[in-house]
Design a protein around this motif. Structure first.
Motif, PDB file in Angstrom:
ATOM      1  N   ASN A  71      10.246  30.741  22.462  1.00 30.86           N
ATOM      2  CA  ASN A  71       9.907  31.072  21.370  1.00 30.86           C
ATOM      3  C   ASN A  71       9.766  29.891  20.277  1.00 30.86           C
ATOM      4  OD1 ASN A  71       9.753  33.822  22.139  1.00 30.86           O
ATOM      5  ND2 ASN A  71      11.965  33.792  21.945  1.00 30.86           N
ATOM      6  N   LYS A  72       8.391  29.579  19.978  1.00 30.79           N
ATOM      7  CA  LYS A  72       8.337  28.432  18.953  1.00 30.79           C
ATOM      8  C   LYS A  72       7.895  28.947  17.694  1.00 30.79           C
ATOM      9  CE  LYS A  72       5.551  26.279  21.904  1.00 30.79           C
ATOM     10  NZ  LYS A  72       5.718  27.063  23.196  1.00 30.79           N
ATOM     11  N   PRO A  73       7.919  28.326  16.688  1.00 35.99           N
ATOM     12  CA  PRO A  73       8.540  26.940  16.492  1.00 35.99           C
ATOM     13  C   PRO A  73       9.962  26.898  16.483  1.00 35.99           C
ATOM     14  CG  PRO A  73       8.080  27.730  14.307  1.00 35.99           C
ATOM     15  CD  PRO A  73       7.670  28.874  15.063  1.00 35.99           C
ATOM     16  N   PHE A  74      10.443  25.879  16.950  1.00 37.87           N
ATOM     17  CA  PHE A  74      12.039  25.298  16.829  1.00 37.87           C
ATOM     18  C   PHE A  74      12.105  23.762  17.034  1.00 37.87           C
ATOM     19  CE2 PHE A  74      10.923  25.716  21.396  1.00 37.87           C
ATOM     20  CZ  PHE A  74      11.558  24.452  21.949  1.00 37.87           C
ATOM     21  N   ILE A  75      13.058  23.287  16.568  1.00 41.74           N
ATOM     22  CA  ILE A  75      13.503  21.862  16.692  1.00 41.74           C
ATOM     23  C   ILE A  75      14.605  21.717  17.619  1.00 41.74           C
ATOM     24  CG2 ILE A  75      14.549  19.992  15.338  1.00 41.74           C
ATOM     25  CD1 ILE A  75      13.141  20.924  12.995  1.00 41.74           C
ATOM     26  N   ALA A  76      14.455  21.058  18.565  1.00 41.84           N
ATOM     27  CA  ALA A  76      15.293  20.836  19.708  1.00 41.84           C
ATOM     28  C   ALA A  76      16.056  19.585  19.333  1.00 41.84           C
ATOM     29  CB  ALA A  76      14.675  20.729  21.111  1.00 41.84           C
ATOM     30  N   VAL A  77      17.404  19.802  19.605  1.00 43.80           N
ATOM     31  CA  VAL A  77      18.487  18.594  19.262  1.00 43.80           C
ATOM     32  C   VAL A  77      19.158  18.320  20.433  1.00 43.80           C
ATOM     33  CG1 VAL A  77      18.286  18.775  16.764  1.00 43.80           C
ATOM     34  CG2 VAL A  77      20.207  19.869  18.156  1.00 43.80           C
ATOM     35  N   SER A  78      19.246  17.429  21.181  1.00 42.31           N
ATOM     36  CA  SER A  78      20.060  17.035  22.320  1.00 42.31           C
ATOM     37  C   SER A  78      20.653  15.576  22.307  1.00 42.31           C
ATOM     38  CB  SER A  78      19.201  16.932  23.484  1.00 42.31           C
ATOM     39  OG  SER A  78      18.381  15.926  23.588  1.00 42.31           O
ATOM     40  N   ASN A  79      21.778  15.511  23.195  1.00 39.52           N
ATOM     41  CA  ASN A  79      22.543  14.170  23.139  1.00 39.52           C
ATOM     42  C   ASN A  79      21.563  12.981  24.097  1.00 39.52           C
ATOM     43  OD1 ASN A  79      23.049  16.032  25.652  1.00 39.52           O
ATOM     44  ND2 ASN A  79      24.487  14.835  26.264  1.00 39.52           N
ATOM     45  N   HIS A  80      21.926  12.094  23.700  1.00 44.57           N
ATOM     46  CA  HIS A  80      21.015  10.884  23.742  1.00 44.57           C
ATOM     47  C   HIS A  80      21.801   9.646  24.694  1.00 44.57           C
ATOM     48  CE1 HIS A  80      17.521   8.677  23.592  1.00 44.57           C
ATOM     49  NE2 HIS A  80      17.521   8.109  22.316  1.00 44.57           N
ATOM     50  N   GLN A  81      21.260   9.439  26.048  1.00 44.61           N
ATOM     51  CA  GLN A  81      22.289   8.761  26.732  1.00 44.61           C
ATOM     52  C   GLN A  81      21.752   7.432  27.489  1.00 44.61           C
ATOM     53  OE1 GLN A  81      25.039  11.322  29.332  1.00 44.61           O
ATOM     54  NE2 GLN A  81      23.608  12.790  28.857  1.00 44.61           N
ATOM     55  N   SER A  82      20.526   7.685  27.968  1.00 40.78           N
ATOM     56  CA  SER A  82      19.871   6.472  28.870  1.00 40.78           C
ATOM     57  C   SER A  82      18.486   6.697  29.075  1.00 40.78           C
ATOM     58  CB  SER A  82      20.715   6.317  30.203  1.00 40.78           C
ATOM     59  OG  SER A  82      20.568   7.455  30.985  1.00 40.78           O
ATOM     60  N   THR A  83      18.092   5.831  29.531  1.00 43.39           N
ATOM     61  CA  THR A  83      16.511   5.729  29.831  1.00 43.39           C
ATOM     62  C   THR A  83      16.368   7.393  30.624  1.00 43.39           C
ATOM     63  OG1 THR A  83      16.623   4.437  31.773  1.00 43.39           O
ATOM     64  CG2 THR A  83      15.819   3.587  29.778  1.00 43.39           C
ATOM     65  N   TRP A 150      11.059  17.519  19.230  1.00 47.87           N
ATOM     66  CA  TRP A 150      12.466  17.270  20.020  1.00 47.87           C
ATOM     67  C   TRP A 150      12.988  16.173  19.165  1.00 47.87           C
ATOM     68  CZ3 TRP A 150      13.296  19.618  25.091  1.00 47.87           C
ATOM     69  CH2 TRP A 150      14.584  19.224  25.719  1.00 47.87           C
ATOM     70  N   ILE A 151      14.335  16.153  18.883  1.00 48.42           N
ATOM     71  CA  ILE A 151      15.044  15.024  18.224  1.00 48.42           C
ATOM     72  C   ILE A 151      16.327  14.829  19.036  1.00 48.42           C
ATOM     73  CG2 ILE A 151      15.967  14.390  15.974  1.00 48.42           C
ATOM     74  CD1 ILE A 151      13.855  16.091  14.515  1.00 48.42           C
ATOM     75  N   PHE A 152      16.596  13.365  18.909  1.00 52.36           N
ATOM     76  CA  PHE A 152      17.970  13.035  19.442  1.00 52.36           C
ATOM     77  C   PHE A 152      18.681  12.589  18.170  1.00 52.36           C
ATOM     78  CE2 PHE A 152      15.152  11.960  22.946  1.00 52.36           C
ATOM     79  CZ  PHE A 152      15.866  12.633  23.897  1.00 52.36           C
ATOM     80  N   PRO A 153      19.753  13.842  17.516  1.00 52.93           N
ATOM     81  CA  PRO A 153      20.314  13.461  16.277  1.00 52.93           C
ATOM     82  C   PRO A 153      21.480  12.177  16.189  1.00 52.93           C
ATOM     83  CG  PRO A 153      21.246  15.432  17.351  1.00 52.93           C
ATOM     84  CD  PRO A 153      19.925  14.884  18.085  1.00 52.93           C
ATOM     85  N   GLU A 154      21.666  11.657  17.763  1.00 52.35           N
ATOM     86  CA  GLU A 154      22.418  10.612  17.498  1.00 52.35           C
ATOM     87  C   GLU A 154      22.111   9.283  17.078  1.00 52.35           C
ATOM     88  OE1 GLU A 154      25.660  10.910  21.323  1.00 52.35           O
ATOM     89  OE2 GLU A 154      23.849  11.863  21.733  1.00 52.35           O
ATOM     90  N   GLY A 155      20.675   9.332  17.448  1.00 50.52           N
ATOM     91  CA  GLY A 155      19.760   8.230  16.752  1.00 50.52           C
ATOM     92  C   GLY A 155      19.591   7.045  17.810  1.00 50.52           C
ATOM     93  N   THR A 156      20.612   6.947  18.723  1.00 48.87           N
ATOM     94  CA  THR A 156      20.642   5.935  19.776  1.00 48.87           C
ATOM     95  C   THR A 156      21.117   6.187  20.747  1.00 48.87           C
ATOM     96  OG1 THR A 156      20.702   3.328  19.900  1.00 48.87           O
ATOM     97  CG2 THR A 156      22.662   4.601  18.779  1.00 48.87           C
ATOM     98  N   ARG A 157      20.862   5.545  21.734  1.00 50.70           N
ATOM     99  CA  ARG A 157      21.456   5.963  23.250  1.00 50.70           C
ATOM    100  C   ARG A 157      22.967   5.433  23.494  1.00 50.70           C
ATOM    101  NH1 ARG A 157      16.383   4.095  24.624  1.00 50.70           N
ATOM    102  NH2 ARG A 157      14.909   5.743  25.763  1.00 50.70           N
ATOM    103  N   SER A 158      23.916   6.230  23.814  1.00 49.27           N
ATOM    104  CA  SER A 158      25.357   6.028  23.824  1.00 49.27           C
ATOM    105  C   SER A 158      25.660   5.056  24.798  1.00 49.27           C
ATOM    106  CB  SER A 158      26.015   7.288  23.786  1.00 49.27           C
ATOM    107  OG  SER A 158      25.920   7.952  25.044  1.00 49.27           O
ATOM    108  N   TYR A 159      24.801   5.435  26.181  1.00 46.02           N
ATOM    109  CA  TYR A 159      25.361   4.587  27.357  1.00 46.02           C
ATOM    110  C   TYR A 159      26.671   4.746  27.854  1.00 46.02           C
ATOM    111  CZ  TYR A 159      20.644   2.432  26.678  1.00 46.02           C
ATOM    112  OH  TYR A 159      19.258   1.910  26.581  1.00 46.02           O
ATOM    113  N   SER A 160      27.187   5.923  27.496  1.00 41.74           N
ATOM    114  CA  SER A 160      28.780   6.077  27.640  1.00 41.74           C
ATOM    115  C   SER A 160      28.965   6.589  29.203  1.00 41.74           C
ATOM    116  CB  SER A 160      29.165   7.177  26.615  1.00 41.74           C
ATOM    117  OG  SER A 160      30.633   7.580  26.872  1.00 41.74           O
TER     118      SER A 160
END
Length: 290
Positions: A71-83, A150-160
């Motif tokens: 069901n669009k529209p929406f803004i997806a947010v997810s965690n950002h880890q690696s390539t 689609w947005i990664f709200p952490e802003g940068t990869r964590s590589y954690s």
């Protein structure tokens, strides 16, 4: 072949797969634009990359709750880890969805060309006004044409190698509040068991992704954005701890944190099983006495 040598061999192979996919994406973007279907360019390229990585590299993606992306529209947010986030997007990216990326990526051969031709929103982190204008253009587009961002709200990869989320930046949530567009939270299992440069990890396996329930922003005010993002961060972090690490076939190495997590999880499972068995036995004994 040693584990380290295998790691580097798999890295080179993965880069080749990415470049081939980006070249395909460049051509697909040109064709889609010419026939008036630019919004499908990222979708078709994402799927191409996913299947290439699945069959060449042996990494798959399991999605829970994928129907919530219909069901669009929406803004997806997810965690950002690696390539490997690109692979996750390759499996999940819905038609008509696009991403944001830093401006410097625009000049990367094939990959940047594909992103530019397919409608990516490039954000100049050194120019806030320009970034805001770009996001506002994106907001109008997804509302008018019922698309998704689609947005990664952490802003940068964590590589954690730990189960953690970096603090969320507020841009995605201000955007959703302004447009009264639902937020769809997406949590991805920690992928350091599949790829991690520090520990020379590049394994086959399965990434687990959980699509959480969409959250309405109809009643959200500008003043409430900060609290909203912090509460969502906590909910997504709790879900991440439940999902845990991506399941891996150990071809190269496994981070110590993931091994410790699995051992602790096994111990908890055994304890819970023993407790259930004891309770069942006690119940049976009570019934026998009656």
């Amino acid at each position: 072949m040693s584990n380290v040598a295998l790691y580097y061999a798999r890295v080179v192979l993965a880069v080749v797969v990415l470049m081939v996919s980006a070249a395909y994406g460049t051509l697909a973007s040109i064709v889609c634009t010419l026939i008036g279907k630019q919004h499908l360019a990222q979708y078709t390229t994402a799927r191409f990359y996913y299947y290439a990585m699945k069959w060449v590299m042996g990494i798959d993606v399991k999605v829970i709750g994928e129907e919530k992306l219909q069901n669009k529209p929406f803004i997806a947010v997810s965690n950002h880890q690696s390539t490997l986030d690109i692979l996750m997007l390759g499996r999940m990216f819905p038609p008509g969805c696009t991403i944001t990326a830093k401006t410097s990526l625009k000049w990367v051969p094939f990959l940047g060309w594909f992103m530019a031709l397919s409608g990516t929103y490039f954000l100049n982190r050194s120019n806030r006004k320009q970034s805001v204008d770009t996001l506002n253009d994106g907001l109008r587009n997804i509302k008018e044409k019922k698309r998704a961002l689609w947005i990664f709200p952490e802003g940068t990869r964590s590589y954690s190698t730990d189960l953690k989320l970096l603090p969320f930046k507020k841009g995605a949530f201000h955007l959703a509040q302004q447009g009264k567009i639902p937020i769809v939270p997406i949590v991805v299992s920690n992928t350091s068991t599949l790829m991690n440069s520090k520990n020379k990890v590049f394994n086959r396996g399965v990434i687990t992704v959980k699509v959480m329930d969409p959250i309405s922003t109809e009643e959200l005010t500008p003043e409430g954005v900060s609290k909203f993002s912090e509460e969502l961060h906590d909910k997504m972090f709790a879900e991440l701890k439940t999902i845990g690490y991506s399941k891996a076939i150990n071809d190269t190495n496994i981070p110590a944190e993931a091994i410790a997590f699995e051992k602790a999880h096994e111990t908890e499972s055994v304890a819970a099983s023993d407790e259930k068995t004891t309770a069942s036995a006690a119940s049976g004994s009570s019934l026998h006495q009656e």
